[in-house]
Each structure stands twice: as structure tokens, then as C-alpha cells.
Design a protein around this motif. Structure first.
Motif, mmCIF file in Angstrom:
data_model
loop_
_atom_site.group_PDB
_atom_site.id
_atom_site.type_symbol
_atom_site.label_atom_id
_atom_site.label_comp_id
_atom_site.label_asym_id
_atom_site.label_seq_id
_atom_site.Cartn_x
_atom_site.Cartn_y
_atom_site.Cartn_z
ATOM 1 N N GLU A 75 -4.964 -66.161 -28.925
ATOM 2 C CA GLU A 75 -4.290 -65.299 -27.955
ATOM 3 C C GLU A 75 -3.574 -64.130 -28.635
ATOM 4 O O GLU A 75 -2.959 -64.285 -29.684
ATOM 5 N N ALA A 76 -3.644 -62.969 -28.008
ATOM 6 C CA ALA A 76 -2.889 -61.805 -28.506
ATOM 7 C C ALA A 76 -1.397 -62.046 -28.269
ATOM 8 O O ALA A 76 -1.016 -62.766 -27.346
ATOM 9 N N GLN A 77 -0.570 -61.452 -29.119
ATOM 10 C CA GLN A 77 0.894 -61.594 -28.953
ATOM 11 C C GLN A 77 1.482 -60.266 -28.514
ATOM 12 O O GLN A 77 1.179 -59.219 -29.103
ATOM 13 N N ASN A 119 -0.666 -37.048 -28.418
ATOM 14 C CA ASN A 119 -0.320 -36.745 -27.028
ATOM 15 C C ASN A 119 0.242 -37.988 -26.342
ATOM 16 O O ASN A 119 -0.168 -38.353 -25.248
ATOM 17 N N TYR A 120 1.194 -38.631 -27.031
ATOM 18 C CA TYR A 120 1.703 -39.927 -26.554
ATOM 19 C C TYR A 120 2.550 -39.770 -25.283
ATOM 20 O O TYR A 120 3.418 -38.912 -25.212
ATOM 21 N N ARG A 121 2.261 -40.629 -24.293
ATOM 22 C CA ARG A 121 3.027 -40.668 -23.036
ATOM 23 C C ARG A 121 3.599 -42.072 -22.842
ATOM 24 O O ARG A 121 3.135 -43.033 -23.442
ATOM 25 N N ALA A 122 4.555 -42.173 -21.915
ATOM 26 C CA ALA A 122 5.398 -43.379 -21.810
ATOM 27 C C ALA A 122 4.657 -44.710 -21.738
ATOM 28 O O ALA A 122 5.067 -45.661 -22.370
ATOM 29 N N ASN A 123 3.575 -44.827 -20.985
ATOM 30 C CA ASN A 123 2.960 -46.155 -20.829
ATOM 31 C C ASN A 123 1.649 -46.311 -21.583
ATOM 32 O O ASN A 123 0.855 -47.206 -21.296
ATOM 33 N N ASP A 124 1.437 -45.459 -22.571
ATOM 34 C CA ASP A 124 0.204 -45.546 -23.351
ATOM 35 C C ASP A 124 0.187 -46.786 -24.235
ATOM 36 O O ASP A 124 1.241 -47.307 -24.611
ATOM 37 N N VAL A 125 -1.020 -47.239 -24.566
ATOM 38 C CA VAL A 125 -1.197 -48.329 -25.537
ATOM 39 C C VAL A 125 -1.994 -47.730 -26.696
ATOM 40 O O VAL A 125 -3.170 -47.402 -26.555
ATOM 41 N N TYR A 126 -1.306 -47.581 -27.819
ATOM 42 C CA TYR A 126 -1.844 -46.820 -28.955
ATOM 43 C C TYR A 126 -2.325 -47.790 -30.035
ATOM 44 O O TYR A 126 -1.648 -48.758 -30.370
ATOM 45 N N TRP A 127 -3.520 -47.500 -30.579
ATOM 46 C CA TRP A 127 -4.076 -48.383 -31.610
ATOM 47 C C TRP A 127 -4.584 -47.579 -32.803
ATOM 48 O O TRP A 127 -5.516 -46.799 -32.690
ATOM 49 N N ASN A 173 9.257 -43.558 -31.228
ATOM 50 C CA ASN A 173 9.013 -42.978 -29.910
ATOM 51 C C ASN A 173 9.044 -44.034 -28.792
ATOM 52 O O ASN A 173 8.709 -43.723 -27.647
ATOM 53 N N GLY A 174 9.395 -45.276 -29.142
ATOM 54 C CA GLY A 174 9.422 -46.329 -28.124
ATOM 55 C C GLY A 174 8.042 -46.686 -27.602
ATOM 56 O O GLY A 174 7.886 -47.121 -26.462
ATOM 57 N N ALA A 175 7.021 -46.525 -28.451
ATOM 58 C CA ALA A 175 5.631 -46.739 -28.028
ATOM 59 C C ALA A 175 5.245 -48.215 -28.113
ATOM 60 O O ALA A 175 5.942 -49.031 -28.711
ATOM 61 N N THR A 176 4.078 -48.528 -27.537
ATOM 62 C CA THR A 176 3.417 -49.815 -27.761
ATOM 63 C C THR A 176 2.339 -49.577 -28.810
ATOM 64 O O THR A 176 1.422 -48.777 -28.599
ATOM 65 N N THR A 177 2.474 -50.251 -29.958
ATOM 66 C CA THR A 177 1.550 -50.040 -31.075
ATOM 67 C C THR A 177 0.781 -51.330 -31.359
ATOM 68 O O THR A 177 1.375 -52.401 -31.406
ATOM 69 N N VAL A 178 -0.534 -51.211 -31.497
ATOM 70 C CA VAL A 178 -1.390 -52.384 -31.697
ATOM 71 C C VAL A 178 -1.563 -52.657 -33.184
ATOM 72 O O VAL A 178 -1.798 -51.734 -33.966
ATOM 73 N N GLU A 233 -14.446 -54.016 -27.623
ATOM 74 C CA GLU A 233 -13.952 -55.150 -26.824
ATOM 75 C C GLU A 233 -12.424 -55.094 -26.739
ATOM 76 O O GLU A 233 -11.826 -55.300 -25.681
ATOM 77 N N VAL A 234 -11.772 -54.763 -27.868
ATOM 78 C CA VAL A 234 -10.304 -54.673 -27.899
ATOM 79 C C VAL A 234 -9.825 -53.482 -27.060
ATOM 80 O O VAL A 234 -8.829 -53.578 -26.336
ATOM 81 N N VAL A 235 -10.553 -52.362 -27.137
ATOM 82 C CA VAL A 235 -10.182 -51.190 -26.329
ATOM 83 C C VAL A 235 -10.193 -51.552 -24.846
ATOM 84 O O VAL A 235 -9.259 -51.241 -24.100
ATOM 85 N N GLU A 236 -11.263 -52.241 -24.416
ATOM 86 C CA GLU A 236 -11.361 -52.639 -22.999
ATOM 87 C C GLU A 236 -10.270 -53.647 -22.631
ATOM 88 O O GLU A 236 -9.592 -53.501 -21.612
ATOM 89 N N LYS A 237 -10.081 -54.643 -23.489
ATOM 90 C CA LYS A 237 -9.135 -55.740 -23.209
ATOM 91 C C LYS A 237 -7.704 -55.238 -23.022
ATOM 92 O O LYS A 237 -6.993 -55.663 -22.117
ATOM 93 N N HIS A 238 -7.269 -54.329 -23.910
ATOM 94 C CA HIS A 238 -5.870 -53.880 -23.868
ATOM 95 C C HIS A 238 -5.704 -52.488 -23.253
ATOM 96 O O HIS A 238 -4.610 -51.929 -23.283
ATOM 97 N N LYS A 239 -6.831 -51.951 -22.706
ATOM 98 C CA LYS A 239 -6.791 -50.603 -22.106
ATOM 99 C C LYS A 239 -6.138 -49.586 -23.062
ATOM 100 O O LYS A 239 -5.174 -48.902 -22.729
#
Length: 635
Positions: A92-94, A280-288, A309-314, A330-336
Motif C-alpha cells: 500500500e502507498a503511504q 507551474n505548481y498549483r494548490a491541489n497538484d500531485v507532483y512526482w 510550497n506546501g506541495a504534495t510530493t511523491v 500506472e503510478v501516474v494514473e493511480k495517484h492522478k
């Protein structure tokens, strides 16, 4: 302030002009409006490239972890800070929230203190891509210890030389790591390396793969029981703007690796600002970013830039080929995933495979694609643009170095019109200069030369650990009052920059300067070619001639190699001219690469020149076995 997020080309030019005309005013405004300081600076910048000495935000007091964690708790405490995707897709992802990251960093920081680590001590981190790697960096920064991450694929010899060079008191490692189907005995490598290291007092061990390992009494300690007993509160150590944050080693083209020292305030400001704009980071982005934190890319654009920047980083533990070549997608699709940042090496490897691996996944969440590590060749750029971005997600081809701390030349997505193989325009505040062989700056466009930077930027390395003289000689002695990057570049009619390769990869053939990157681009256009590397070797008539190492795509059919060689040289003739044709073309199964994907051309040059008496330490290569195979089949 509007210029924290640049929205169109006109604004880029306006902000860029201000940053160059009034750099102190510009960087003061950015620092004032977007970060938390315990004490304001007395002086924005003082510098002298002759000494060299560079200081940003002099006199300021801060802790970088307050900017990366604490200040987000009130508004975004429950937001995912680090999204950990394990090697095994069935695990499982954390999702580690900012609140939880705060607790885990503090606990780890308290463990470090309980083991005698204090401000200014060096801590070596040799961990796989698991959450503890990011957390240990931040825990060091929390208490003012200087972290020195060594990529957990380096040999015991490479590890011990880095530990000794920076005199680390502690090593943080794990029992082992997963890499695709394999497990790697990290603790065994550390034990071997530490036989040569007298000053390491403590080894903290993370349990990742539940393997049987040797624990040396008095030195080695399991991390988890110590964390369980540690408080979730830890007052941050207040640091000076110019206090060292970390040391990161970069391979010297000769001799000892260089321990680049990055300091606190300028590094924080620049990595945060570049992250926001280049992706071009925005508030609800998921960056990898798929890099390893063992490299500067991971420090700046997995940990510090995104978190500031308070981002979500994979954080991804695995490899692009496991369990199959569709894993990235597969990871791109899974975590959008919205922003995806990887290396041309990975793109070329994936482009060799069937398109089904890409097409079966929904990649519509992607907004920005990035490339890092080396100039991306045209064929890989188009494959990435067409099949991953579907021509809707701009590609940022970023040029920068361990030494620069942050991205220096890059398109801004939805702002800068892109051209394949061009890093395009300098980032805000960066003042490039192209120099000729006489040390004079070349003005105007449609020129090429050696790439220098003529004004300091906040995230530049301040010295080489323990050897300021080497720092001066390596970066500031070739051209007066300029930082020399070691790269060649050309500037086109619109002012766009294209990196043409390391200057030592410029080969003079019959009096013509030939950069290897454009020739490799041409070779890679051949439909049968997966990847290539070009080096020079001595030639009686031309001075130097060109030797090509070429990896073919696996198509299952055998090919006439004589015809292939003719076709490859025909493409080079068409793209560059007959002067750039290859005298020798060796087909090979692989190329010797560093763990960050750089081709070790030094080794290839020696083999091409039939000088294989001393190839140096090949144990740190990603694929040391390929060296013998190339030597056995050399032409």
C-alpha cells in the motif's frame, strides 16, 4: 506579489529584466513575502567571484524546516506532504500528512540529539527511497546538523571516501533495499565501508526488508525503538542564513569527488521559487519527480522545493521496468499525477518498449512534463510529447547542476514556447554569458561558446567542503569574475540556449569543433537506434576522429551491421555534415552509466583510444559489467 507565479511571456520578460537590473531588490521582495524568518537580514547580497565569496541574506536567522513544515500546519495540516509509492505495487502507498511529517521529523531529530548529534555535525545518510530518507534530511536540518546523502547504490569504497572527506559522526542506513525483483544488502555495504572510517560513532538502521544482518555492539542501533521513545516536539535550531545545510558529492572528472556545500537561506528561497514556476505548481497538484534523493534533483525538487510550497510530493521506491515497463504510467494514473519530472535516460529506455505499456493508462491528469540530467534528444522529446503528454502537457527541459542548487535555464510551462533540445531561456535572476577561447564574452545571437554565469544566484554552492582552493580553481579560474559551468552552449536567433554537452565532450576534428550532443541526436534519429554515445580518439590525419557506441532497439530481427553503419553516417551527414561522420561504430548492449544516468564518456574515450590500463573505479557505475563487454568487442 504577482511575480511569484509567472503567467505569460510578457510577464517573464518584465520580471526577468527587474531581476537582472535590481537583483537585490528583487530577491529581497521574494524572501520577504514568501518565507518565515526569525530575524531579518542585514544585507541581501555581498559577493566577490575573485575570492570567491558569496553571501545571501546575511545576518538573517531561520530554520528551513519551519518553512517546509511548521508554517503549513495551521492551514494544510491534513494535506498529504509525502506520498510514498513502494517498489512492490501490491504494497500500500503511504500518505504522510504535514501534521504527521511534523511529528516524525521531530521524533527523528530528538533521536539524533539523544545520540550526541548537535549543530554543525555531519551525518551521512545511505538509505533507499523510503520515507525515512526525506525525514532524516529534515531531522538533520531541524537541529542544525549537516546532512551528506550518499546514493544507496554506491560501493563501500565510494561511501567510505565520502564519509571520511566530511568527517561524519553518524551513518543512517537500512538493513537493505528493494530494487525491482532484487534486494540489496545495504547494511553489508555500510559495514564494509566503515572498516575504513575511524570517526563514525553510531549507525542507525531502518528495518525495510526484514533481513538477517550483523549489528555491531555499541555502534549499531535499530531506529524504530528509539523513535518510539522520542518526543513529537522538537524546537528548531535557529540557523544563520549562511550556515551549511548539506554537503552533496559530485564526481570530479579527475580525482576525488567534490563535496559541494549548500547553505540555508538562499538555497531555500531559490528552490522554492523555481519549483513554483518551472512546474507551474498549483494548490491541489500531485507532483512526482522520479529522481533519487541521493542526487541534487531529489534534494531540491523532491524535498525542499516542494515542501517549502506546501506541495504534495511523491517518493517512488521502485524502477521504471518493474513489474513491467508500464510502471511509471500506472503510478501516474493511480495517484492522478499532475507534474512528472524524469531523466532522458528513462524516457529513452521506455521508448524502446511497446507503446501498449503507455496507452493502457489514463494520463489525462498530467499538466507538465519535465526532463533533467542531460539534454533531451529530439527523438525522445517527441516520443515523450506525443505519447505521454499527448501534445497537451508542455515539456520543461531543465538545465542545472549539483553546484547550482536549482534550475538555471528552462522553459516555463504555458509561458515559454518550446523547441526540442533547447533549454530555452534563463530562469529569473540568472545571467548567462557565452565565452570564446580567448576568454572574451560573445555578444549577440546565433553564437556558441562556453557557458558561464556572471552574477550570483541564491542557491549556488558556496565552497567545496574542506577545499576552497579547489572550488576556486574548478569554477572561477577559467574566466575572470565568472562561474564556469563546464558546459558548452549555443544561443539561437531568439536568445534560446541549447546545451551542447560538457566542454570536454567537444571534439576538434580536422580543425572543426564538434559537440557530441548534436551528433548523438542525429544517430538516435535512426529507427533502429535506442541510444548512442560519441567520443573522440587520436587520428593521424584529422587529429581526432569520432567513435560511436550504439545500442540498437530489440526488434527480434538480425540486421546487416555494415549497412547500418552506412545508414547512421548518412543521417549524420544529412543533419550535421560529412565532417561529423563516425570513423568507427561499435554496436553494444549497454553504456557505462553513473547512478544518475550520466554516460561515463571518460571510460569510453579510453577504450576508443586503446588506453585501458587505468579505467579508474568502475564499481560505482550502474552497470559495471558492461565495461568488459565493450572492451572485448572494441574496434
Amino acid at each position: 506579489m504577482s511575480n511569484y507565479h509567472i503567467k505569460h511571456l510578457e510577464e517573464y520578460y518584465k520580471v526577468y529584466r527587474k531581476s537582472v537590473r535590481e537583483p537585490k531588490v528583487f530577491w529581497e521582495e521574494i524572501a520577504e513575502e514568501h518565507f518565515v524568518w526569525r530575524k531579518r537580514w542585514d544585507k541581501v547580497l555581498s559577493w566577490d567571484f575573485k575570492k570567491p565569496e558569496i553571501k545571501w541574506y546575511e545576518g538573517a536567522k531561520l530554520n528551513i524546516t519551519e518553512n517546509c513544515i511548521d508554517r503549513h500546519l495551521r492551514t494544510n495540516g491534513n494535506k498529504t506532504a509525502i506520498l510514498f509509492e513502494p517498489n512492490n505495487p501490491d504494497e500500500e502507498a503511504q500518505h504522510i500528512t504535514y501534521n504527521r511529517l511534523y511529528e516524525r521529523v521531530n521524533q527523528f531529530a530528538n533521536v539524533l540529539k539523544s545520540q550526541g548529534i548537535k549543530k554543525g555535525d555531519r551525518v551521512c545518510i545511505y538509505l533507499p527511497m523510503i520515507p525515512e530518507l526525506a525525514i532524516s534530511l529534515l531531522a538533520c536540518a531541524r537541529i542544525g546538523a549537516i546532512h551528506s546523502v550518499v546514493f544507496a547504490g554506491f560501493s563501500a569504497t565510494a561511501l567510505s571516501s565520502r564519509i571520511n572527506d566530511s568527517d561524519c559522526k553518524m551513518v543512517i542506513t537500512s538493513d537493505g533495499s528493494y530494487r525491482g525483483k532484487k534486494t540489496i544488502d545495504l547494511k553489508g555495504i555500510v559495514d564494509e565501508g566503515l572498516e575504513e572510517c575511524a570517526n563514525v560513532e553510531t549507525v542507525l538502521v531502518v528495518n525495510r526488508i526484514n533481513s538477517e544482518i550483523n549489528m555491531k555492539e555499541g555502534r549499531d542501533k535499530w531506529l524504530q525503538p528509539l523513535l518510539d521513545d522520542a518526543s513529537k516536539e522538537c524546537e528548531p535550531e535557529i540557523m544563520d542564513a549562511e550556515d551549511p545545510l548539506f554537503i552533496l558529492y559530485t564526481s570530479g572528472s579527475t580525482g576525488q569527488p567534490k563535496g559541494m556545500v549548500h547553505t540555508t537561506a538562499g538555497y531555500m528561497v531559490y528552490t522554492a521559487y523555481t519549483f513554483k514556476n518551472v512546474f507551474n505548481y498549483r494548490a491541489n497538484d500531485v507532483y512526482w519527480c522520479t529522481a533519487d534523493i541521493g542526487w541534487i534533483t531529489g534534494h531540491s525538487y523532491i524535498v525542499y522545493g516542494p515542501l517549502a510550497n506546501g506541495a504534495t510530493t511523491v517518493m517512488f521506491e521502485g524502477v521504471p521496468s518493474y513489474p513491467d515497463y508500464g510502471r511509471f504510467w500506472e503510478v501516474v494514473e493511480k495517484h492522478k499525477i499532475t507534474q512528472f519530472y524524469t531523466a532522458p535516460t528513462a524516457i529513452r529506455a521506455l521508448a524502446k518498449e511497446k507503446l501498449d505499456y503507455v496507452d493502457k493508462y489514463d494520463l489525462s491528469s498530467l499538466k507538465v512534463l519535465g526532463s533533467v540530467g542531460e539534454p533531451i534528444n529530439e527523438e525522445a522529446w517527441h516520443w515523450y510529447n506525443d505519447n505521454v503528454g499527448h501534445k497537451k502537457s508542455p515539456i520543461v527541459d531543465t538545465w542545472w547542476q549539483t553546484e547550482t542548487g536549482g534550475i538555471m535555464i528552462s522553459p516555463l510551462p504555458y509561458v515559454t514556447p518550446t523547441i526540442p533540445t533547447y533549454a530555452t531561456l534563463p530562469f529569473i535572476g540568472i545571467q548567462p554569458a557565452l565565452m570564446d577561447e580567448n576568454g572574451e564574452e560573445i555578444h549577440g545571437n546565433q553564437v556558441d561558446g562556453r557557458l558561464c554565469i556572471k552574477f550570483p544566484w541564491p542557491s549556488m554552492a558556496r565552497t567545496i567542503w574542506g577545499n576552497h582552493q579547489r572550488y576556486k580553481e574548478t569554477y572561477f579560474s577559467a574566466y575572470e569574475k565568472k562561474y564556469f559551468t563546464g558546459d558548452g552552449a549555443l544561443r539561437d536567433a531568439t536568445g534560446y540556449y541549447r546545451i551542447t554537452g560538457r566542454v570536454d565532450d567537444v571534439i576538434i576534428v580536422s580543425g572543426h569543433n564538434l559537440g557530441t550532443a548534436p551528433i548523438e541526436d542525429a544517430v538516435n534519429e535512426h529507427p533502429a537506434v535506442a541510444e548512442s554515445a560519441i567520443v573522440g580518439f587520436p587520428h593521424d590525419i584529422k587529429g581526432n576522429a569520432l567513435y560511436g557506441y550504439v545500442i540498437l532497439k530489440e526488434t527480434g530481427e538480425s540486421r546487416d551491421q555494415t549497412n547500418l553503419r552506412k545508414e547512421i553516417n548518412q543521417i549524420i551527414t544529412e543533419h550535421i555534415g560529412p565532417i561529423a561522420k563516425l570513423d568507427k561504430i561499435q554496436f553494444t548492449v549497454g553504456l557505462p552509466k553513473t547512478r544518475s544516468g550520466k554516460i561515463m564518456r571518460r571510460i569510453l574515450r579510453k577504450i576508443a583510444s586503446k588506453d585501458t590500463s587505468n579505467l579508474g573505479d568502475t564499481s560505482t557505475l550502474l552497470n559495471p559489467e558492461v565495461v568488459q563487454e565493450i572492451m572485448d568487442n572494441a574496434l
